[in-house]
Design an enzyme around this catalytic site. Structure first.
Site, short mmCIF file in Angstrom:
data_model
loop_
_atom_site.label_atom_id
_atom_site.label_comp_id
_atom_site.label_asym_id
_atom_site.label_seq_id
_atom_site.Cartn_x
_atom_site.Cartn_y
_atom_site.Cartn_z
N HIS A 79 -6.97 -5.80 2.19
CA HIS A 79 -5.82 -5.23 2.89
C HIS A 79 -5.25 -6.30 3.83
CE1 HIS A 79 -6.78 -0.80 2.28
NE2 HIS A 79 -7.96 -1.31 2.04
N ASP A 118 0.85 -1.19 0.00
CA ASP A 118 0.00 0.00 0.00
C ASP A 118 0.89 1.24 0.00
OD1 ASP A 118 -3.22 0.54 0.97
OD2 ASP A 118 -1.80 2.20 1.11
N HIS A 172 -10.34 -5.38 -3.29
CA HIS A 172 -9.02 -5.68 -2.73
C HIS A 172 -9.14 -6.08 -1.27
CE1 HIS A 172 -9.80 -1.34 -2.41
NE2 HIS A 172 -9.16 -1.38 -1.26
#
Ligand code: AMP
Ligand code: ZN
Length: 114
Positions: free
Chosen positions: A102, A30, A100
């Site tokens: 995380h 990220d 997505h």
């Protein structure tokens, strides 16, 4: 050229620090990490959110989760644990509309999240 940021990362039009790749998924750091380890795992095929996924996407969804555990292990998080998060829609805090997961780890996570 796709309008979707994560599709452009899949297409290598935008650079990312890729940590894992297979036929169906891609994982990269990220850009604004919220923990010592913060990796995003995405399906290569565009799906705007987990809410848009259906029975047709069942194996892809499983694949994304299993890729997430592989990356977590690769990052050395398996013993201490980690958190998997999929923000969904406006109230879920989703900002990039390509599904997505995380992976957050390397520190203790509090609960409940904000
Ligand atoms: P979400 O808010 O759940 O949709 O998560 C989107 C995430 O994408 C955020 O944590 C952002 O920091 C991250 N992000 C945005 N642009 C990039 C980029 N170019 N490379 C890597 N991560 C990004
Ligand atoms: Zn996309």
């Amino acid at each position: 050229m796709s309008d979707c940021l994560f599709c452009r990362i899949v297409g290598k039009e935008i650079q990312a620090k890729i940590v894992y790749e297979d036929d169906h998924t891609l994982a990269f750091d990220d850009i604004n990490p919220q923990a010592p380890v913060h990796v995003l795992v995405i399906p290569k095929r565009h799906l705007s959110s987990v809410q848009e996924m259906s029975a047709h996407d069942q194996s892809l969804l499983a694949h994304v989760f299993l890729a997430s555990t592989k990356v977590a292990t690769q990052k050395g998080l398996d013993a201490a644990g980690y958190r998997l998060v999929t923000n969904t829609g406006r109230d879920g805090g989703q900002t990039v509309f390509h599904m997505h997961v995380h992976i957050l780890g390397g520190r203790h996570m509090s609960w409940p999240p904000g």
